[in-house]
Design a protein around this motif. Structure first.
Motif, PDB file in Angstrom:
ATOM      1  N   LEU A 214      -2.100 -37.399  25.295  1.00 43.69           N
ATOM      2  CA  LEU A 214      -1.750 -37.810  26.659  1.00 43.69           C
ATOM      3  C   LEU A 214      -2.969 -37.789  27.564  1.00 43.69           C
ATOM      4  O   LEU A 214      -3.162 -38.682  28.382  1.00 43.69           O
ATOM      5  CB  LEU A 214      -0.683 -36.872  27.242  1.00 43.69           C
ATOM      6  N   PHE A 215      -3.793 -36.750  27.413  1.00 42.67           N
ATOM      7  CA  PHE A 215      -5.009 -36.666  28.222  1.00 42.67           C
ATOM      8  C   PHE A 215      -5.938 -37.835  27.915  1.00 42.67           C
ATOM      9  O   PHE A 215      -6.517 -38.423  28.822  1.00 42.67           O
ATOM     10  CB  PHE A 215      -5.744 -35.348  27.973  1.00 42.67           C
ATOM     11  N   ASP A 216      -6.071 -38.156  26.628  1.00 41.60           N
ATOM     12  CA  ASP A 216      -6.942 -39.266  26.228  1.00 41.60           C
ATOM     13  C   ASP A 216      -6.476 -40.584  26.841  1.00 41.60           C
ATOM     14  O   ASP A 216      -7.302 -41.409  27.249  1.00 41.60           O
ATOM     15  CB  ASP A 216      -6.983 -39.398  24.703  1.00 41.60           C
ATOM     16  N   GLU A 217      -5.159 -40.793  26.916  1.00 46.27           N
ATOM     17  CA  GLU A 217      -4.618 -42.020  27.499  1.00 46.27           C
ATOM     18  C   GLU A 217      -4.890 -42.109  28.997  1.00 46.27           C
ATOM     19  O   GLU A 217      -5.138 -43.184  29.523  1.00 46.27           O
ATOM     20  CB  GLU A 217      -3.102 -42.090  27.286  1.00 46.27           C
ATOM     21  N   ARG A 218      -4.815 -40.984  29.682  1.00 46.88           N
ATOM     22  CA  ARG A 218      -4.892 -40.976  31.153  1.00 46.88           C
ATOM     23  C   ARG A 218      -6.317 -40.966  31.702  1.00 46.88           C
ATOM     24  O   ARG A 218      -6.528 -41.339  32.840  1.00 46.88           O
ATOM     25  CB  ARG A 218      -4.167 -39.757  31.719  1.00 46.88           C
ATOM     26  N   TYR A 219      -7.268 -40.501  30.911  1.00 50.81           N
ATOM     27  CA  TYR A 219      -8.637 -40.356  31.407  1.00 50.81           C
ATOM     28  C   TYR A 219      -9.510 -41.480  30.880  1.00 50.81           C
ATOM     29  O   TYR A 219      -9.423 -41.859  29.714  1.00 50.81           O
ATOM     30  CB  TYR A 219      -9.219 -38.999  30.989  1.00 50.81           C
ATOM     31  N   SER A 220     -10.363 -41.988  31.750  1.00 53.97           N
ATOM     32  CA  SER A 220     -11.282 -43.054  31.390  1.00 53.97           C
ATOM     33  C   SER A 220     -12.365 -42.534  30.447  1.00 53.97           C
ATOM     34  O   SER A 220     -12.705 -41.352  30.471  1.00 53.97           O
ATOM     35  CB  SER A 220     -11.928 -43.611  32.658  1.00 53.97           C
ATOM     36  N   HIS A 221     -12.910 -43.426  29.654  1.00 57.54           N
ATOM     37  CA  HIS A 221     -13.994 -43.046  28.750  1.00 57.54           C
ATOM     38  C   HIS A 221     -15.356 -43.318  29.368  1.00 57.54           C
ATOM     39  O   HIS A 221     -16.386 -43.072  28.745  1.00 57.54           O
ATOM     40  CB  HIS A 221     -13.849 -43.787  27.414  1.00 57.54           C
ATOM     41  N   THR A 222     -15.368 -43.845  30.591  1.00 65.60           N
ATOM     42  CA  THR A 222     -16.620 -44.103  31.292  1.00 65.60           C
ATOM     43  C   THR A 222     -16.614 -43.345  32.609  1.00 65.60           C
ATOM     44  O   THR A 222     -15.588 -42.846  33.054  1.00 65.60           O
ATOM     45  CB  THR A 222     -16.793 -45.613  31.571  1.00 65.60           C
ATOM     46  N   GLY A 223     -17.762 -43.279  33.233  1.00 60.61           N
ATOM     47  CA  GLY A 223     -17.873 -42.594  34.516  1.00 60.61           C
ATOM     48  C   GLY A 223     -18.299 -41.145  34.352  1.00 60.61           C
ATOM     49  O   GLY A 223     -18.648 -40.692  33.265  1.00 60.61           O
ATOM     50  N   ARG A 224     -18.271 -40.427  35.468  1.00 55.69           N
ATOM     51  CA  ARG A 224     -18.673 -39.023  35.439  1.00 55.69           C
ATOM     52  C   ARG A 224     -17.560 -38.167  34.871  1.00 55.69           C
ATOM     53  O   ARG A 224     -16.382 -38.409  35.135  1.00 55.69           O
ATOM     54  CB  ARG A 224     -19.010 -38.549  36.856  1.00 55.69           C
ATOM     55  N   PRO A 225     -17.920 -37.149  34.111  1.00 56.94           N
ATOM     56  CA  PRO A 225     -16.873 -36.277  33.552  1.00 56.94           C
ATOM     57  C   PRO A 225     -16.166 -35.484  34.652  1.00 56.94           C
ATOM     58  O   PRO A 225     -16.792 -35.044  35.615  1.00 56.94           O
ATOM     59  CB  PRO A 225     -17.631 -35.338  32.618  1.00 56.94           C
ATOM     60  N   SER A 226     -14.882 -35.327  34.489  1.00 66.04           N
ATOM     61  CA  SER A 226     -14.102 -34.528  35.437  1.00 66.04           C
ATOM     62  C   SER A 226     -13.970 -33.115  34.889  1.00 66.04           C
ATOM     63  O   SER A 226     -14.461 -32.803  33.808  1.00 66.04           O
ATOM     64  CB  SER A 226     -12.718 -35.147  35.622  1.00 66.04           C
ATOM     65  N   ILE A 227     -13.273 -32.281  35.636  1.00 67.30           N
ATOM     66  CA  ILE A 227     -12.928 -30.964  35.114  1.00 67.30           C
ATOM     67  C   ILE A 227     -11.995 -31.204  33.931  1.00 67.30           C
ATOM     68  O   ILE A 227     -11.035 -31.973  34.049  1.00 67.30           O
ATOM     69  CB  ILE A 227     -12.215 -30.117  36.187  1.00 67.30           C
ATOM     70  N   PRO A 228     -12.243 -30.585  32.785  1.00 72.48           N
ATOM     71  CA  PRO A 228     -11.334 -30.794  31.650  1.00 72.48           C
ATOM     72  C   PRO A 228      -9.898 -30.457  32.051  1.00 72.48           C
ATOM     73  O   PRO A 228      -9.644 -29.415  32.668  1.00 72.48           O
ATOM     74  CB  PRO A 228     -11.857 -29.820  30.590  1.00 72.48           C
ATOM     75  N   PRO A 229      -8.953 -31.332  31.739  1.00 71.64           N
ATOM     76  CA  PRO A 229      -7.569 -31.082  32.164  1.00 71.64           C
ATOM     77  C   PRO A 229      -7.012 -29.784  31.592  1.00 71.64           C
ATOM     78  O   PRO A 229      -6.185 -29.131  32.237  1.00 71.64           O
ATOM     79  CB  PRO A 229      -6.800 -32.309  31.658  1.00 71.64           C
ATOM     80  N   GLU A 230      -7.478 -29.392  30.407  1.00 70.61           N
ATOM     81  CA  GLU A 230      -7.020 -28.132  29.818  1.00 70.61           C
ATOM     82  C   GLU A 230      -7.416 -26.951  30.712  1.00 70.61           C
ATOM     83  O   GLU A 230      -6.609 -26.059  30.978  1.00 70.61           O
ATOM     84  CB  GLU A 230      -7.611 -27.945  28.420  1.00 70.61           C
ATOM     85  N   GLN A 231      -8.661 -26.961  31.180  1.00 66.80           N
ATOM     86  CA  GLN A 231      -9.120 -25.878  32.049  1.00 66.80           C
ATOM     87  C   GLN A 231      -8.431 -25.931  33.401  1.00 66.80           C
ATOM     88  O   GLN A 231      -8.080 -24.901  33.982  1.00 66.80           O
ATOM     89  CB  GLN A 231     -10.639 -25.940  32.221  1.00 66.80           C
ATOM     90  N   LEU A 232      -8.222 -27.129  33.910  1.00 67.64           N
ATOM     91  CA  LEU A 232      -7.557 -27.292  35.194  1.00 67.64           C
ATOM     92  C   LEU A 232      -6.130 -26.747  35.141  1.00 67.64           C
ATOM     93  O   LEU A 232      -5.701 -26.000  36.033  1.00 67.64           O
ATOM     94  CB  LEU A 232      -7.543 -28.774  35.572  1.00 67.64           C
ATOM     95  N   LEU A 233      -5.393 -27.071  34.086  1.00 69.09           N
ATOM     96  CA  LEU A 233      -4.014 -26.591  33.965  1.00 69.09           C
ATOM     97  C   LEU A 233      -3.965 -25.084  33.740  1.00 69.09           C
ATOM     98  O   LEU A 233      -3.097 -24.396  34.291  1.00 69.09           O
ATOM     99  CB  LEU A 233      -3.294 -27.333  32.839  1.00 69.09           C
ATOM    100  N   ARG A 234      -4.903 -24.550  32.951  1.00 66.01           N
ATOM    101  CA  ARG A 234      -4.948 -23.089  32.778  1.00 66.01           C
ATOM    102  C   ARG A 234      -5.260 -22.410  34.107  1.00 66.01           C
ATOM    103  O   ARG A 234      -4.698 -21.353  34.413  1.00 66.01           O
ATOM    104  CB  ARG A 234      -5.997 -22.703  31.738  1.00 66.01           C
ATOM    105  N   ALA A 235      -6.161 -22.991  34.900  1.00 66.99           N
ATOM    106  CA  ALA A 235      -6.505 -22.408  36.207  1.00 66.99           C
ATOM    107  C   ALA A 235      -5.293 -22.434  37.136  1.00 66.99           C
ATOM    108  O   ALA A 235      -5.035 -21.459  37.858  1.00 66.99           O
ATOM    109  CB  ALA A 235      -7.684 -23.155  36.831  1.00 66.99           C
ATOM    110  N   LEU A 236      -4.545 -23.523  37.115  1.00 68.49           N
ATOM    111  CA  LEU A 236      -3.331 -23.586  37.942  1.00 68.49           C
ATOM    112  C   LEU A 236      -2.314 -22.543  37.504  1.00 68.49           C
ATOM    113  O   LEU A 236      -1.628 -21.941  38.333  1.00 68.49           O
ATOM    114  CB  LEU A 236      -2.713 -24.987  37.872  1.00 68.49           C
TER     115      LEU A 236
END
Length: 129
Positions: free
Chosen positions: A44-66
């Motif tokens: 799901l993460f692979d589908e939602r995130y672009s493969h180009t551009g600047r890297p974002s906060i990894p969604p795994e880390q973001l969800l764990r932080a939340l």
């Protein structure tokens, strides 16, 4: 005998974050559960995130932080980022290393809003429950 203070800080630490978290700490079992859920959501993460551009906060880390923010009733992103900067237990749970830079709170908020705008966060928290 009175112990003496050692004002000289060590340059290197030989103890990992993994070793610092007690084996029977409740977050260990939660982390194992969360890691399994996040591994299943990787496509799901692979589908939602672009493969180009600047890297974002990894969604795994973001969800764990939340999840840390919810569990420990941290009132704001500013406080969460501050806690992640010096709380080793939180660093370990989120997946940050001892020397990893913590995100700027505005970058965290923007990434959080982007992730919460999708159904991914809802699916994640539903699976955790």
């Amino acid at each position: 005998m009175r112990g003496q203070e050692n004002p000289q800080a060590l340059m290197f630490s030989y103890v990992s974050l993994e070793q610092r978290v007690p084996k029977d700490h409740p977050l260990r079992s939660l982390r194992a559960l969360v890691d399994g859920i996040l591994a299943n959501m990787s496509a799901l993460f692979d589908e939602r995130y672009s493969h180009t551009g600047r890297p974002s906060i990894p969604p795994e880390q973001l969800l764990r932080a939340l999840l840390v923010q919810i569990l420990f009733t941290i009132r704001s992103e500013r406080q969460l980022v501050e806690q992640l900067d010096y709380n080793l237990l939180f660093r370990w749970f989120v997946g940050l290393g001892m020397d990893d830079a913590v995100w700027d709170r505005t970058v965290f908020s923007i990434n959080r809003d982007r992730l919460l705008g999708t159904d991914i966060a809802r699916q994640f928290f539903r699976r955790v429950l």
